[in-house]
Motif scaffolding. Sequence first.
Motif, short mmCIF file in Angstrom:
data_model
loop_
_atom_site.label_atom_id
_atom_site.label_comp_id
_atom_site.label_asym_id
_atom_site.label_seq_id
_atom_site.Cartn_x
_atom_site.Cartn_y
_atom_site.Cartn_z
N UNK A 86 12.45 14.73 52.64
CA UNK A 86 13.86 14.37 52.51
C UNK A 86 14.75 15.57 52.85
N UNK A 87 15.49 15.47 53.95
CA UNK A 87 16.44 16.53 54.28
C UNK A 87 17.85 16.22 53.76
N UNK A 88 18.04 15.06 53.13
CA UNK A 88 19.31 14.73 52.48
C UNK A 88 20.35 14.09 53.38
N UNK B 50 20.42 10.11 52.74
CA UNK B 50 20.83 9.80 51.38
C UNK B 50 22.30 10.16 51.15
N UNK B 51 22.74 11.30 51.67
CA UNK B 51 24.14 11.70 51.50
C UNK B 51 25.07 10.73 52.22
N UNK C 273 23.69 10.16 44.40
CA UNK C 273 22.62 10.60 45.31
C UNK C 273 21.28 10.04 44.84
N UNK C 274 21.05 10.02 43.53
CA UNK C 274 19.79 9.49 42.99
C UNK C 274 19.65 8.00 43.29
N UNK D 96 17.24 3.55 46.61
CA UNK D 96 17.35 2.44 47.55
C UNK D 96 16.52 2.71 48.81
N UNK D 97 16.51 3.95 49.25
CA UNK D 97 15.70 4.29 50.42
C UNK D 97 14.22 4.08 50.13
#
Length: 309
Positions: A57-59, A62-63, A73-74, A79-80
């Motif tokens: 996960x590079x974020x 999600x971001x 974010x959590x 969801x992902x």
Amino acid sequence: MRMEQYISQLLYRHQCVIVPGFGGFLTEFQSAKLVASTHTFYPPKKMISFNFQLKNNDGILANYITKVEKISFEKATEQIENEVKEWKLLLQNQQSLLLNQIGKLTLNPEGRLVFEPIDTLNYLTDAFGLTSIVSPPVKRELLSVEPEPKEEKPVIVLSTEKQRPNWFKYAAVAVVGLGISGFFVNQWHETKRANDLLQVEKAVQKKVEQKIQQATFFIDNPISSVSLTVVEEQKNYHIVAGAFRELKNAEKAVASLQKLGYNARQIEPNKHGLHPVVYDSYSRLEEAQQALGEIKANHNKEAWLLVQE
């Protein structure tokens, strides 16, 4: 949640979009091309590819979901993970995973993912509005070249008249002699005039050289020294060994990796306050992926690739 919509939107802005636990979607620039068989011109575009090894996960995804759906974010990460579980279950049941505006994923008999990108959408923003065009072949006329008419040679007619008297022969010889003497006299005058001009040029050249030797040159405003600045190539692909809350632990990790021969260093802390330690940084994605595979095989299976814009 239709996660492929978010991935598609991010591919316009990022070269790599990673779906944690599943793989990464990459874009690569392709120049404009001509298909000669169909006389079709295609504009430049970004081609999509898939790499199942990019799972950390590079974020980025999600971001983006956090901002769009206005959730934490959590919650976005959760969801992902749920969406990835559904994708894997669909593929394990030997069904195709069709991602709208991205492509199709299937499992081959060896259990590897096969990706077929969609070619109807261009993710290159600089080529917005450009479409393929078909240009009919240019028909050229073949000009027939007619042969030039041959020149007819004059016909020599032999005269049957009586021969001229001898005095006419002597007069002709005298005329030829005068012509030859006049030619040599003219050549002598031309040679003499050329020699005179050469002497004048040598005299002028000698005076110019004397003037140059006597002259003194001064530079009132000398040109200042020029400093060159070498622009270092940006290295946006980092192979991460770990991220540490304490700075001293990050420094110990860097020293340990450097002893093993790696070009290890710290990069700037992330938004969570962690200090990432990287094995090395690269300017090209292909080099970074190759190095990541070697590090996973020989040193650390948990190493992952961080892509910075």
